[in-house]
Design a protein around this motif. Structure first.
Motif, PDB file in Angstrom:
ATOM      1  N   ARG A  36      52.385  37.748  14.715  1.00 56.57           N
ATOM      2  CA  ARG A  36      52.310  38.957  15.532  1.00 56.57           C
ATOM      3  C   ARG A  36      51.544  40.091  14.860  1.00 56.57           C
ATOM      4  NH1 ARG A  36      57.434  36.702  16.750  1.00 56.57           N
ATOM      5  NH2 ARG A  36      57.793  36.483  19.016  1.00 56.57           N
ATOM      6  N   ASP A  37      51.529  40.115  13.533  1.00 55.96           N
ATOM      7  CA  ASP A  37      50.921  41.243  12.834  1.00 55.96           C
ATOM      8  C   ASP A  37      49.526  40.959  12.297  1.00 55.96           C
ATOM      9  OD1 ASP A  37      53.362  42.519  13.227  1.00 55.96           O
ATOM     10  OD2 ASP A  37      54.088  42.126  11.196  1.00 55.96           O
ATOM     11  N   LEU A  38      49.242  39.727  11.903  1.00 59.21           N
ATOM     12  CA  LEU A  38      48.026  39.441  11.144  1.00 59.21           C
ATOM     13  C   LEU A  38      46.981  38.643  11.901  1.00 59.21           C
ATOM     14  CD1 LEU A  38      46.461  39.554   8.461  1.00 59.21           C
ATOM     15  CD2 LEU A  38      47.732  37.518   7.723  1.00 59.21           C
ATOM     16  N   VAL A  39      47.353  37.536  12.560  1.00 54.14           N
ATOM     17  CA  VAL A  39      46.334  36.644  13.118  1.00 54.14           C
ATOM     18  C   VAL A  39      46.305  36.587  14.645  1.00 54.14           C
ATOM     19  CG1 VAL A  39      46.230  35.169  11.082  1.00 54.14           C
ATOM     20  CG2 VAL A  39      47.836  34.616  12.905  1.00 54.14           C
ATOM     21  N   MET A  40      47.413  36.950  15.322  1.00 56.24           N
ATOM     22  CA  MET A  40      47.448  36.775  16.778  1.00 56.24           C
ATOM     23  C   MET A  40      48.111  37.967  17.453  1.00 56.24           C
ATOM     24  SD  MET A  40      46.024  33.768  17.522  1.00 56.24           S
ATOM     25  CE  MET A  40      46.687  33.280  19.117  1.00 56.24           C
ATOM     26  N   ARG A  41      47.815  39.183  16.993  1.00 57.87           N
ATOM     27  CA  ARG A  41      48.446  40.346  17.597  1.00 57.87           C
ATOM     28  C   ARG A  41      48.183  40.373  19.100  1.00 57.87           C
ATOM     29  NH1 ARG A  41      47.133  46.814  16.906  1.00 57.87           N
ATOM     30  NH2 ARG A  41      48.930  47.514  18.125  1.00 57.87           N
ATOM     31  N   GLY A  42      49.251  40.501  19.873  1.00 55.24           N
ATOM     32  CA  GLY A  42      49.133  40.509  21.324  1.00 55.24           C
ATOM     33  C   GLY A  42      48.756  39.174  21.916  1.00 55.24           C
ATOM     34  N   GLY A  43      48.809  38.105  21.122  1.00 54.90           N
ATOM     35  CA  GLY A  43      48.415  36.788  21.606  1.00 54.90           C
ATOM     36  C   GLY A  43      46.924  36.532  21.515  1.00 54.90           C
ATOM     37  N   MET A  44      46.183  37.447  20.892  1.00 53.63           N
ATOM     38  CA  MET A  44      44.727  37.303  20.763  1.00 53.63           C
ATOM     39  C   MET A  44      44.372  36.819  19.358  1.00 53.63           C
ATOM     40  SD  MET A  44      43.546  40.892  22.506  1.00 53.63           S
ATOM     41  CE  MET A  44      44.447  41.570  23.910  1.00 53.63           C
ATOM     42  N   PRO A  45      43.462  35.863  19.231  1.00 51.74           N
ATOM     43  CA  PRO A  45      43.083  35.339  17.905  1.00 51.74           C
ATOM     44  C   PRO A  45      42.171  36.293  17.151  1.00 51.74           C
ATOM     45  CG  PRO A  45      41.806  34.264  19.612  1.00 51.74           C
ATOM     46  CD  PRO A  45      42.782  35.150  20.336  1.00 51.74           C
ATOM     47  N   ASP A  46      42.741  37.390  16.684  1.00 56.78           N
ATOM     48  CA  ASP A  46      41.992  38.402  15.935  1.00 56.78           C
ATOM     49  C   ASP A  46      42.182  38.121  14.448  1.00 56.78           C
ATOM     50  OD1 ASP A  46      40.792  40.596  14.861  1.00 56.78           O
ATOM     51  OD2 ASP A  46      41.909  42.075  16.025  1.00 56.78           O
ATOM     52  N   THR A  47      41.310  37.319  13.882  1.00 54.46           N
ATOM     53  CA  THR A  47      41.500  36.808  12.517  1.00 54.46           C
ATOM     54  C   THR A  47      40.528  37.410  11.509  1.00 54.46           C
ATOM     55  OG1 THR A  47      40.062  34.929  13.057  1.00 54.46           O
ATOM     56  CG2 THR A  47      42.444  34.610  13.336  1.00 54.46           C
ATOM     57  N   GLY A  48      39.932  38.555  11.825  1.00 51.66           N
ATOM     58  CA  GLY A  48      38.945  39.145  10.927  1.00 51.66           C
ATOM     59  C   GLY A  48      39.490  39.446   9.547  1.00 51.66           C
ATOM     60  N   PHE A  49      40.654  40.094   9.483  1.00 49.04           N
ATOM     61  CA  PHE A  49      41.208  40.425   8.175  1.00 49.04           C
ATOM     62  C   PHE A  49      41.768  39.184   7.487  1.00 49.04           C
ATOM     63  CE2 PHE A  49      44.698  42.227   5.477  1.00 49.04           C
ATOM     64  CZ  PHE A  49      43.861  42.758   4.511  1.00 49.04           C
ATOM     65  N   ALA A  50      42.330  38.256   8.265  1.00 49.89           N
ATOM     66  CA  ALA A  50      42.800  37.003   7.670  1.00 49.89           C
ATOM     67  C   ALA A  50      41.633  36.262   7.012  1.00 49.89           C
ATOM     68  CB  ALA A  50      43.459  36.130   8.735  1.00 49.89           C
ATOM     69  N   ARG A  51      40.464  36.294   7.641  1.00 51.35           N
ATOM     70  CA  ARG A  51      39.284  35.654   7.038  1.00 51.35           C
ATOM     71  C   ARG A  51      38.898  36.359   5.742  1.00 51.35           C
ATOM     72  NH1 ARG A  51      35.589  32.151   8.578  1.00 51.35           N
ATOM     73  NH2 ARG A  51      36.447  32.088  10.710  1.00 51.35           N
TER      74      ARG A  51
END
Length: 402
Positions: A36-51
Motif C-alpha cells: 500500500r505504501d511503496l509499490v502499489m499505492r491505490g492499486g496502481m503499479p507505481d514502482t519508481g522509488f522501489a526501482r
C-alpha cells in the motif's frame, strides 16, 4: 531502537517479534505496508522509488529480493504482501512515534502503524518539516533522550506526563503551530464534516445538492481534471483524516486511475505551498516544480484504481477507508461506481477569506515522491465523469476542529 525511514520500518517488525531485551522503540517515519505504501499505492503499479532502491542501493556480495518482479507477478494483495506487513497487534513495548503530513512515502504508513500498534504506552508527535532535519534538531534530540532515559535507564524524569499526541497545524504562510497537545489524533474536538461536490457551480457545500449533475474531462485533453472550491468565512482548522466519497463513471473504458488533491488557496485563489527542507536553493526549486514531493508540501493527496475499490471492512474506519486490493472489479458501460479514497492526514489552517480546492484528475497531480525517479502515468482512456447531487451525491469529508 530509533531511526528514520528504513530504520523505522525495521522497528515495526522487530517489536512484533517481542524480543525480551527490547525496551522501547522510536520509529521516525517509515512505511508499514510495502504493497500500500511503496509499490502499489491505490492499486496502481507505481514502482519508481522501489526501482531506485533495488537498482541504486543495498549493494553487497549477496543476493537481494527482486521486488519489481514481485510487483509484476503479484498485482493483488496476497500472502507475499501480507508477509510484508508487521503484526501490529504483537507490538507491546513503549513507542514514541514521529510523523509528518507531508511525506508521500512515509506519512500513511506511520499513522497506520501508530493507530494499529497494541501497546498502551505510545506517543505521537507530528512535526511540520522533513524527517531528517527534524530528527537531528537539538530540541528533538533532547525530547527523545527523555523518552529513552525513562524506559532504558529507569529515570523518573516526568516523560509519562508528556501529552500522548502533539500535533502541528500548517498555514503555509510562515505561521505554522507545532507541539499542540491532545489525547488522540484526530483530537476529540474534531467533527467529520461532509462538503458536497456541486458540478454546475464547481463548488463544495455543506448541504446536499438536490439536482443531479455531472463534471467530466477527457483523459487525453487539457485540462484532464475537474475541481471544486469552498471559501472559509472564519478561522478554520482541519486536523485529522480527509476522505473522498465519489460516484464515478468511465465512458470509453472499463477502469479509471483517479488522483485527488486537497489544496489550500489564499484569498485571491493562489495555491499555497511550503518547502519541508531548510535547503531552498535553485536546484530544489527545479526538482519540486513537479515531483520530489517529500521536499515541498502542496497539499493532501490520494489515489485509487477504481477496479480495486472493494473495501477491507476489518481495516476500514469511518474516516480512514482501507481497500482490500484482493480483487479486480471492472466497470460496465454506463455503470456508476461508488468509491472511497483516503487522503493523507492533515493539519491545515484557513484564515477568513482563504479557500480549499479539491482536484480530481486522471494524471499524477504531484509527480514523483523523490527527484530523479520514473513517474507513474495513469492507465486511462476515454472520459471520466464525476456525478454529484441527488441520489449520487459525491462528497469530500473533512476533519473540522470545533
Amino acid at each position: 531502537m530509533s531511526g528514520t525511514s528504513y530504520l523505522a520500518v525495521s522497528q515495526w517488525f522487530t517489536a512484533a517479534e517481542q524480543p525480551p531485551h527490547l525496551a522501547a522503540i522510536n520509529p521516525w517515519e517509515g512505511v508499514s505496508d510495502v504493497y500500500r505504501d511503496l509499490v502499489m499505492r491505490g492499486g496502481m503499479p507505481d514502482t519508481g522509488f522501489a526501482r531506485q532502491l533495488q537498482e541504486g542501493s543495498f549493494f553487497g556480495k549477496n543476493q537481494k529480493e527482486d521486488i519489481l518482479a514481485e510487483a509484476d507477478a503479484h498485482p493483488l494483495m496476497d500472502e507475499l504482501w501480507e508477509n510484508k506487513i508487521p503484526e501490529f497487534d504483537q507490538i507491546n513495548v513503549p513507542a514514541y512515534v514521529v510523523a509528518s503530513y507531508s511525506n508521500t512515502l512515509h506519512t500513511a504508513g506511520t499513522f497506520r502503524a501508530w493507530r494499529r500498534m497494541a501497546c498502551e504506552e505510545k506517543w505521537l508527535r507530528i512535526h511540520n518539516s522533513q524527517e531528517w532535519s527534524d530528527y537531528y534538531d537539538e530540541a528533538n534530540v533532547e525530547d527523545l533522550r527523555r523518552f529513552l532515559d525513562h524506559y532504558l535507564r529507569g529515570e523518573d524524569n516526568g516523560w509519562e506526563e508528556t501529552p500522548r499526541v502533539r500535533y502541528s497545524v500548517l498555514d503555509l504562510e510562515g505561521g505554522d503551530r507545532t507541539g499542540i497537545p491532545a489525547e488522540s489524533f484526530p483530537p476529540a474536538e474534531v467533527d467529520s464534516t461532509r462538503f458536497y461536490l456541486e458540478a454546475n457551480s464547481r463548488s463544495l457545500t455543506i448541504t446536499t445538492p438536490t439536482a443531479s449533475a455531472e463534471a467530466s474531462y477527457d483523459v487525453a485533453a487539457n485540462p484532464n481534471a475537474v475541481s471544486f472550491i469552498t471559501r472559509f468565512d472564519e478561522e478554520t482548522e482541519l486536523v485529522g483524516y480527509p476522505k473522498a466519497h465519489l460516484w464515478v463513471e468511465a465512458r470509453g473504458s472499463d477502469d479509471m486511475d483517479l488522483f485527488v488533491l486537497l489544496q489550500k488557496l489564499d484569498a485571491h485563489g493562489t495555491p499555497l505551498q511550503a518547502f519541508t527542507v531548510p535547503n531552498q536553493n535553485a536546484r530544489i526549486h527545479d526538482a519540486t516544480d513537479h515531483g520530489a514531493t517529500i521536499l515541498k508540501y502542496k497539499g493532501s493527496d490520494g489515489r485509487l484504481r477504481v477496479s480495486m475499490r472493494h473495501l477491507d471492512e476489518a481495516l476500514s474506519a469511518e474516516d480512514v477507508p482501507a481497500h482490500a486490493f484482493d480483487r479486480v472489479e471492472k466497470l460496465q458501460p454506463a455503470q456508476l461506481a461508488e468509491v472511497e479514497i483516503d487522503l493523507l492526514p492533515i493539519g491545515l489552517a484557513f484564515h477568513p477569506g482563504e479557500q480549499l480546492r479539491f482536484v480530481i484528475s486522471s494524471r499524477n497531480l504531484l509527480g514523483t515522491m523523490m527527484p530523479g525517479i520514473h513517474e507513474y502515468v495513469g492507465a486511462n482512456s476515454g472520459q471520466h465523469v464525476i456525478h454529484t447531487g441527488g441520489e449520487n451525491a459525491s462528497y469530500l469529508q473533512l476533519p473540522v476542529l470545533k
